[in-house]
Design a protein around this motif. Structure first.
Motif, PDB file in Angstrom:
ATOM      1  N   GLN A 165      33.061  43.030  31.005  1.00 35.81           N
ATOM      2  CA  GLN A 165      32.450  42.125  31.984  1.00 35.81           C
ATOM      3  C   GLN A 165      31.852  42.915  33.147  1.00 35.81           C
ATOM      4  O   GLN A 165      30.802  42.549  33.672  1.00 35.81           O
ATOM      5  CB  GLN A 165      33.484  41.104  32.496  1.00 35.81           C
ATOM      6  N   ARG A 166      32.510  43.998  33.558  1.00 34.65           N
ATOM      7  CA  ARG A 166      31.928  44.816  34.632  1.00 34.65           C
ATOM      8  C   ARG A 166      30.647  45.484  34.150  1.00 34.65           C
ATOM      9  O   ARG A 166      29.683  45.630  34.903  1.00 34.65           O
ATOM     10  CB  ARG A 166      32.935  45.870  35.104  1.00 34.65           C
ATOM     11  N   LEU A 167      30.646  45.874  32.879  1.00 33.65           N
ATOM     12  CA  LEU A 167      29.434  46.467  32.313  1.00 33.65           C
ATOM     13  C   LEU A 167      28.299  45.443  32.321  1.00 33.65           C
ATOM     14  O   LEU A 167      27.150  45.760  32.666  1.00 33.65           O
ATOM     15  CB  LEU A 167      29.703  46.929  30.884  1.00 33.65           C
ATOM     16  N   ALA A 168      28.640  44.198  31.951  1.00 36.10           N
ATOM     17  CA  ALA A 168      27.623  43.145  31.964  1.00 36.10           C
ATOM     18  C   ALA A 168      27.077  42.974  33.379  1.00 36.10           C
ATOM     19  O   ALA A 168      25.871  42.807  33.586  1.00 36.10           O
ATOM     20  CB  ALA A 168      28.231  41.831  31.471  1.00 36.10           C
ATOM     21  N   LEU A 169      27.991  43.041  34.357  1.00 41.97           N
ATOM     22  CA  LEU A 169      27.547  42.929  35.748  1.00 41.97           C
ATOM     23  C   LEU A 169      26.597  44.068  36.106  1.00 41.97           C
ATOM     24  O   LEU A 169      25.568  43.854  36.762  1.00 41.97           O
ATOM     25  CB  LEU A 169      28.776  42.941  36.671  1.00 41.97           C
ATOM     26  N   ALA A 170      26.912  45.260  35.633  1.00 38.90           N
ATOM     27  CA  ALA A 170      26.026  46.395  35.891  1.00 38.90           C
ATOM     28  C   ALA A 170      24.651  46.148  35.277  1.00 38.90           C
ATOM     29  O   ALA A 170      23.620  46.444  35.888  1.00 38.90           O
ATOM     30  CB  ALA A 170      26.637  47.685  35.336  1.00 38.90           C
ATOM     31  N   GLY A 171      24.636  45.596  34.061  1.00 39.60           N
ATOM     32  CA  GLY A 171      23.373  45.291  33.400  1.00 39.60           C
ATOM     33  C   GLY A 171      22.560  44.282  34.194  1.00 39.60           C
ATOM     34  O   GLY A 171      21.329  44.353  34.263  1.00 39.60           O
ATOM     35  N   ILE A 172      23.261  43.338  34.803  1.00 37.27           N
ATOM     36  CA  ILE A 172      22.592  42.337  35.643  1.00 37.27           C
ATOM     37  C   ILE A 172      22.048  43.003  36.910  1.00 37.27           C
ATOM     38  O   ILE A 172      20.900  42.793  37.301  1.00 37.27           O
ATOM     39  CB  ILE A 172      23.581  41.197  35.987  1.00 37.27           C
ATOM     40  N   LEU A 173      22.892  43.841  37.538  1.00 39.27           N
ATOM     41  CA  LEU A 173      22.478  44.489  38.786  1.00 39.27           C
ATOM     42  C   LEU A 173      21.251  45.377  38.588  1.00 39.27           C
ATOM     43  O   LEU A 173      20.404  45.493  39.474  1.00 39.27           O
ATOM     44  CB  LEU A 173      23.622  45.336  39.351  1.00 39.27           C
ATOM     45  N   ALA A 174      21.163  45.994  37.402  1.00 40.89           N
ATOM     46  CA  ALA A 174      20.043  46.904  37.143  1.00 40.89           C
ATOM     47  C   ALA A 174      18.709  46.162  37.104  1.00 40.89           C
ATOM     48  O   ALA A 174      17.652  46.774  37.196  1.00 40.89           O
ATOM     49  CB  ALA A 174      20.269  47.646  35.829  1.00 40.89           C
ATOM     50  N   MET A 175      18.785  44.835  36.983  1.00 42.09           N
ATOM     51  CA  MET A 175      17.547  44.046  37.054  1.00 42.09           C
ATOM     52  C   MET A 175      17.187  43.722  38.501  1.00 42.09           C
ATOM     53  O   MET A 175      16.149  43.146  38.770  1.00 42.09           O
ATOM     54  CB  MET A 175      17.701  42.729  36.279  1.00 42.09           C
ATOM     55  N   ARG A 176      18.112  44.031  39.432  1.00 37.41           N
ATOM     56  CA  ARG A 176      17.947  43.691  40.857  1.00 37.41           C
ATOM     57  C   ARG A 176      17.662  42.212  41.064  1.00 37.41           C
ATOM     58  O   ARG A 176      16.650  41.844  41.664  1.00 37.41           O
ATOM     59  CB  ARG A 176      16.815  44.525  41.461  1.00 37.41           C
ATOM     60  N   PRO A 177      18.544  41.341  40.569  1.00 39.19           N
ATOM     61  CA  PRO A 177      18.293  39.911  40.694  1.00 39.19           C
ATOM     62  C   PRO A 177      18.665  39.394  42.083  1.00 39.19           C
ATOM     63  O   PRO A 177      19.554  39.950  42.739  1.00 39.19           O
ATOM     64  CB  PRO A 177      19.226  39.306  39.648  1.00 39.19           C
ATOM     65  N   GLY A 178      17.991  38.340  42.510  1.00 41.10           N
ATOM     66  CA  GLY A 178      18.313  37.733  43.801  1.00 41.10           C
ATOM     67  C   GLY A 178      19.361  36.649  43.658  1.00 41.10           C
ATOM     68  O   GLY A 178      19.859  36.113  44.638  1.00 41.10           O
ATOM     69  N   LEU A 179      19.682  36.317  42.406  1.00 39.76           N
ATOM     70  CA  LEU A 179      20.628  35.233  42.157  1.00 39.76           C
ATOM     71  C   LEU A 179      21.566  35.670  41.032  1.00 39.76           C
ATOM     72  O   LEU A 179      21.123  36.027  39.940  1.00 39.76           O
ATOM     73  CB  LEU A 179      19.854  33.966  41.738  1.00 39.76           C
ATOM     74  N   ILE A 180      22.863  35.675  41.331  1.00 35.99           N
ATOM     75  CA  ILE A 180      23.831  36.059  40.310  1.00 35.99           C
ATOM     76  C   ILE A 180      24.617  34.823  39.889  1.00 35.99           C
ATOM     77  O   ILE A 180      25.167  34.106  40.737  1.00 35.99           O
ATOM     78  CB  ILE A 180      24.767  37.178  40.833  1.00 35.99           C
ATOM     79  N   LEU A 181      24.627  34.549  38.588  1.00 34.90           N
ATOM     80  CA  LEU A 181      25.251  33.351  38.048  1.00 34.90           C
ATOM     81  C   LEU A 181      26.418  33.760  37.164  1.00 34.90           C
ATOM     82  O   LEU A 181      26.241  34.528  36.217  1.00 34.90           O
ATOM     83  CB  LEU A 181      24.232  32.570  37.210  1.00 34.90           C
ATOM     84  N   LEU A 182      27.593  33.275  37.478  1.00 33.07           N
ATOM     85  CA  LEU A 182      28.776  33.650  36.703  1.00 33.07           C
ATOM     86  C   LEU A 182      29.390  32.392  36.098  1.00 33.07           C
ATOM     87  O   LEU A 182      29.810  31.495  36.817  1.00 33.07           O
ATOM     88  CB  LEU A 182      29.805  34.355  37.593  1.00 33.07           C
ATOM     89  N   ASP A 183      29.436  32.317  34.767  1.00 36.77           N
ATOM     90  CA  ASP A 183      29.973  31.146  34.082  1.00 36.77           C
ATOM     91  C   ASP A 183      31.353  31.476  33.526  1.00 36.77           C
ATOM     92  O   ASP A 183      31.470  32.073  32.465  1.00 36.77           O
ATOM     93  CB  ASP A 183      29.002  30.733  32.965  1.00 36.77           C
ATOM     94  N   GLU A 184      32.384  31.095  34.256  1.00 30.73           N
ATOM     95  CA  GLU A 184      33.771  31.420  33.911  1.00 30.73           C
ATOM     96  C   GLU A 184      33.922  32.876  33.480  1.00 30.73           C
ATOM     97  O   GLU A 184      34.400  33.158  32.379  1.00 30.73           O
ATOM     98  CB  GLU A 184      34.271  30.485  32.804  1.00 30.73           C
ATOM     99  N   PRO A 185      33.545  33.805  34.342  1.00 30.84           N
ATOM    100  CA  PRO A 185      33.477  35.205  33.931  1.00 30.84           C
ATOM    101  C   PRO A 185      34.847  35.824  33.636  1.00 30.84           C
ATOM    102  O   PRO A 185      34.924  36.851  32.972  1.00 30.84           O
ATOM    103  CB  PRO A 185      32.853  35.895  35.145  1.00 30.84           C
ATOM    104  N   THR A 186      35.921  35.194  34.115  1.00 32.98           N
ATOM    105  CA  THR A 186      37.235  35.824  33.935  1.00 32.98           C
ATOM    106  C   THR A 186      38.178  34.987  33.079  1.00 32.98           C
ATOM    107  O   THR A 186      39.350  35.305  32.959  1.00 32.98           O
ATOM    108  CB  THR A 186      37.902  36.089  35.307  1.00 32.98           C
ATOM    109  N   ALA A 187      37.652  33.921  32.461  1.00 36.49           N
ATOM    110  CA  ALA A 187      38.544  33.019  31.720  1.00 36.49           C
ATOM    111  C   ALA A 187      39.204  33.691  30.515  1.00 36.49           C
ATOM    112  O   ALA A 187      40.298  33.315  30.120  1.00 36.49           O
ATOM    113  CB  ALA A 187      37.777  31.786  31.257  1.00 36.49           C
ATOM    114  N   ASN A 188      38.554  34.693  29.928  1.00 38.27           N
ATOM    115  CA  ASN A 188      39.118  35.343  28.743  1.00 38.27           C
ATOM    116  C   ASN A 188      39.869  36.638  29.081  1.00 38.27           C
ATOM    117  O   ASN A 188      40.143  37.418  28.190  1.00 38.27           O
ATOM    118  CB  ASN A 188      38.016  35.692  27.749  1.00 38.27           C
TER     119      ASN A 188
END
Lengths: 515, 207, 266
Positions: A165-188
């Motif tokens: 999940q942290r890797l996925a976050l890094a992948g998101i950050l590398a796009m430099r998004p202005g909006l971060i959307l997390l859909d139950e990111p820690t449920a599993n």
């Protein structure tokens, strides 16, 4: 307001969200998933979305990420339907590729490529970022999520759930998004993984100042990180989609009871569960014992003429399963808890040592559960898997419940009782796969119990469950214990362990460190 | 409130979800057959010992991805794509046919694809599925018997014919019928919600 | 289970070659060997391939552990060919439909060797080719549509997971009373049910993965590549090596008089 960027990287411009009378109906459905939503989120705001299942939280996140719609149609009435407007920075989300980044629940599908560096680079590549810039962004993003110690060609399959999940976050950050959307990111994730991910999100938000929208049942995890909570409800013509909206403390105070009723895990709330009545654990009978047991999921390798046993994930396990008593198997990830449970349940062969059933459990089938036939197994030891869908064998809830008893040549006398007790009566005709998460969990417990096993083994039964299902399950299991069934559960959930009482077997992490 | 139906993408073009699902179906098909073939030795060994062309009766298992992929995705090229990917997957796992497995996969996919194309990608019922399976089986038999890398290239004429008939039957029954049944089952579970095949369970079998 | 599917050769020389040139070399050898069933061309190619194994980071032990199903399959192919191929020379066995003659036995033996000589380069190829590198080469150099190439690559990453899930579903179904041990009929039925369970999970996972990819901007037109797929001098050597093996095999067979074009009849 969040702090501006450090490290000299350009801060992203946080995105604004505005929904006006927005609604969405999925293709092939009659009811809309979201109806008439009015919501404005200012740039840089951090919002926690709450609400019962069916309130359309995931649909909203998918829409904001620009991945909603596009269902395949053949021109009939089944097409998806959108109404009103939903805008990110004043434009439809689909036209704003890369403005929003989305993380979903299942860590396995949040990773796209098989090497760490490539995976982080993936989003930036799609946005046509020049090659040299991509690698700068990759290094920076990995550092931001605390994974910079991994080499760029580290295999993503070797990461833990929290790391994925942290890797996925890094992948998101590398796009430099202005909006971060997390859909139950820690449920599993296990408790350590939950904190890992939460802290990484917090660090990145402080650094980039991006807008955050997070959906999560466990409010306590995110409460201190967000500055606004929005509670959604299943939309209808008379009720607005937004039920409550305000600062976390205000909303949690004002709506505590309502949220509890909806099964939301509000901070400091442990649902009440039934207490055990027949509490005399000393006089149970020994049913099943593990002795000096070594376990592994791998089968022995056949090489030329001899069998090479696999390397066990855990060894020297001793445990006793006693009627009317609970046994909780706990320990960190990778300690072999599930593997042990599967071996104890007669589903995996021991690598070394023994699992032995007492004659009062074996009843003529012999002492080794792994050698029992499937029909012999299910009326002696029942195992409930973490993923309910893995255990569905028919296309209808009722058939699913009658499957075990029919196989055993029993009448289905327990079926009605279980249907009633686990609130499945209204669902008898449904396809098991179409049920909600909580319903699937209840069904999977019911189907295993329909064969009346004397030992019940559950693998992470409370993972991802809302507070209502949690309480129901815990109460139901205490009843089962009172009637003399032995209940073994693999769990990270300390409250669940406490609710059932009984013994705890803590497995320690393996000594070998993953490469 | 303004209501606007979402503009649909031309239903013939492939979306990202089509590509990923098709590829994973092909790969899952490879795993299933790999697992199956470990246990199937008990069946195929006596067949081989008695009359080798009989093994053609098991060939349909290899062609499931072609038919199943098309029945689910319902886009031109799905049979060809899935079967070629399945063959690539087999190559990665270590294939007894070497690199020629890619060509075999392509040809088998083509056999099914042609049938669906004849029905202009509008019919996905039981007869069409059976035909598509038979088409894949036929092409499989032809490839194995007449292509230079075919394993039965040295058989004599009558044995080749027997083999081709067996593969076509096997394709129709195993790849055609099973895929059709599986698609209906999958539609009932709701996992096909984003595909036109979501209604497969309620479609009539023969029209 | 994951390891069984992985034939990684690590840091061997051939891992650095472009996958396209490796494919070209393997296709060339495969085609040339396919043209004739004779033990000379097959043996020469086989010997050359075994010599190349160290370059791909493979050892004979590893090959034996992973490759025995291939050898078994080749042996079965040889057997069926020798009893079904057109007969010539002295008849060795004649039991009803089985006939094996000197001629058909020679064809069968050539077939066995040829099967191995075709299967081995593919093993060699895959052990030193990373799927990601292959996808990069296919999309950047062979110009295949990147959405299809990368979509497939992402799905392939789930193969190990699917293999594990297959095992898990098998156990989960046993815990419901579905036996996977028993008669052939029972086992087929159990396998079909297990396959259906795996398909449901595969489609669910693939759908979620597609959302993840789209949410990372995948599916549009323009994209850049963080890893550039390149050709180097090594690639010239790889293709030349393939040509050399093919040439040696043909020359040896022709000069030994065993070359035997498949379509020209035996």
């Amino acid at each position: 307001m969040p702090a501006p960027s450090q490290h000299g990287s350009p801060a992203v411009r946080p995105a604004a969200v505005s929904a006006h009378g927005w609604g969405w109906r999925h293709a092939g459905r009659t009811r809309p998933a979201v109806h008439a939503l009015d919501l404005d989120i200012r740039p840089g705001e951090r919002v926690l979305l709450l609400g019962p299942s069916g309130a359309g939280k995931s649909t909203l996140l998918h829409a904001l990420a620009g991945v909603l719609g596009d269902a395949d149609d053949d021109g009939e009435a089944a097409e998806s339907d959108e109404s009103g407007s939903l805008l990110v920075d004043g434009a439809p989300p689909r036209s704003r590729r890369g403005r929003a980044g989305l993380m979903q629940q299942d860590p396995e599908t949040q990773v796209v490529l098989s090497r760490v560096g490539d995976d982080v680079a993936f989003g930036a590549e799609n946005l046509a970022v020049p090659r040299d810039d991509i690698w700068t962004r990759v290094h920076e993003a990995l550092a931001d999520v605390g994974l910079s110690h991994l080499s760029l060609d580290h295999p993503t399959s070797a990461l833990s759930g929290g790391q994925k999940q942290r890797l996925a976050l890094a992948g998101i950050l590398a796009m430099r998004p202005g909006l971060i959307l997390l859909d139950e990111p820690t449920a599993n994730l296990d408790p350590a993984g939950v904190l890992e991910v939460r802290d990484a999100v917090a660090r990145c938000l402080d650094k980039t100042g991006a807008t955050l929208v997070v959906v999560e049942h466990r409010v306590g995890v995110w409460k201190d990180l967000v500055d606004r909570i929005v509670v959604l409800q299943p939309g209808s013509a008379s009720d607005p989609a937004v039920l409550l909206d305000g600062p976390p403390d205000t909303v949690l105070e004002g709506a505590r009871e309502m949220l509890k009723t909806a099964g939301v895990w509000v901070p400091g709330y442990v649902p009440a569960t039934r207490h055990r009545t027949a509490a005399s654990p000393a006089d149970g009978d020994l049913l099943l014992a593990a002795d000096n047991l070594a376990v592994s999921r791998e089968r022995p390798r056949r090489s030329r003429f001899r069998k090479i046993p696999p390397v066990p994930v855990q060894e020297g396990i001793a445990a006793q399963v006693i009627s009317g008593q609970a046994l909780a198997i706990t320990g960190p990830n990778g300690a072999g808890k599930s593997t042990f449970a599967l071996t104890l349940g007669g589903l995996l062969a021991p690598v070394a040592g023994t699992v032995g059933a007492e004659p009062r459990l074996g009843q003529g089938a012999g002492p080794d559960p792994y050698r029992w036939k499937a029909e012999q197994l299910i009326e002696r030891i029942g195992t409930v898997f973490q993923e309910p869908e893995h255990q569905f064998v028919t296309g209808r809830v009722l058939d699913e419940l009658q499957f075990g008893p029919r196989h055993l040549g029993h009448g289905a006398e327990r079926v009605d009782e279980l249907l009633e007790r686990l609130r499945l009566t209204g669902l008898v005709g449904a396809n098991p796969y179409t049920l909600s998460g909580g319903e699937k969990r209840r069904l999977s417990v019911a189907t295993v119990l329909a064969a009346s096993p004397r030992v019940l083994i559950l693998d992470e039964p409370t993972f991802g469950q809302d507070a209502n299902t949690w309480a129901e399950l815990a109460s139901f299991l205490t009843e089962l214990l009172d009637t003399g069934t032995a209940v073994v559960s693999v769990t990270h959930d300390a409250e669940f362990t406490a609710a059932l009482g009984g013994a705890e077997l803590r497995l320690s992490a393996p000594e070998r460190v993953a490469p | 409130m303004s209501t606007a139906a979402i503009k649909k993408t031309t239903s013939r073009s492939w979306r990202v979800v089509d590509i990923v699902v098709a590829a994973l179906i092909a790969i899952a098909g490879g795993i299933i057959f790999w697992a199956w073939s470990q246990g199937a030795a008990a069946v195929s060994a006596p067949m081989n010992a008695v009359y080798p062309p009989l093994t053609g009766l098991l060939a349909g298992g290899w062609m499931i991805p072609a038919v199943l992929g098309m029945l689910i995705i319902r886009k031109p090229g799905a049979a060809l794509f899935c079967e070629t990917i399945a063959a690539t997957g087999e190559l990665f796992m270590g294939s007894q046919y070497g690199a020629s497995v890619l060509f075999s996969g392509f040809v088998q996919g083509l056999g099914a694809e042609i049938i669906f194309a004849i029905f202009v990608y509008r019919k996905f019922n039981l007869p069409v599925s059976l035909l598509a399976g038979a088409g894949a089986g036929l092409f499989c038999g032809l490839n194995d018997s007449f292509a230079p890398w075919g394993w039965n290239i040295a058989y004599s004429g009558g044995d080749k014919l027997a083999y081709i008939v067996f593969t076509a039957i096997s394709g129709a029954v195993i790849a055609g019928a099973l895929s059709w049944i599986a698609t209906r089952g999958l539609a009932r579970t709701g996992v096909l919600a984003s595909f036109a095949s979501r209604k497969a369970a309620s479609e009539p079998a023969f029209s | 289970m994951r390891q069984e599917l992985n034939l990684s050769g690590g840091t061997a020389v051939l891992t650095r070659a472009n996958p396209l040139s490796k494919f070209a070399a393997v296709f060339l050898v495969t085609l040339v060997l396919a043209l004739s069933i004779d033990w000379v061309s097959a043996s020469v190619a086989l010997a050359c391939e075994l010599l190349l194994f160290p370059l791909a980071g493979l050892t004979l032990t590893l090959l034996w552990q992973r490759g025995w199903p291939l050898i078994l399959a080749a042996a079965v192919g040889g057997w069926s060919t020798s009893i079904l191929a057109a007969d010539s020379g002295r008849t060795l066995i004649d039991v009803g439909i089985w006939t094996m003659s000197e001629g058909s036995l020679e064809t069968g033996a050539g077939f066995l060797l040829r099967g191995l000589a075709i299967a081995l380069p593919a093993v060699l190829l895959m052990s030193c080719t990373d799927p990601t590198d292959l996808a990069d080469a296919l999309a950047q150099k062979a110009r295949l549509p990147h959405r299809f190439v990368l979509g497939t690559l992402a799905a392939m990453r789930l193969v190990g997971l699917m293999a594990e899930e297959w095992q898990t579903i098998g156990m989960a179904r046993r815990a419901r009373g579905v036996g996977s041990r028993g008669s052939v009929g029972q086992r087929i039925k159990a396998t079909l049910g297990q396959s259906f369970g795996l398909l449901v999970q595969a489609i669910r996972r693939a759908s979620r993965l597609a959302v993840t990819m789209e949410a990372r901007g995948f599916g549009g037109g323009e994209r850049t590549w963080a890893r550039e797929s390149t050709f180097s001098a090594l690639d010239v050597w790889v293709v030349a090596g393939g040509a050399l093996i093919s040439g040696l095999a043909v020359t040896a067979a022709v000069s030994a008089g065993t070359w035997n074009m498949v379509w020209l009849g035996q």
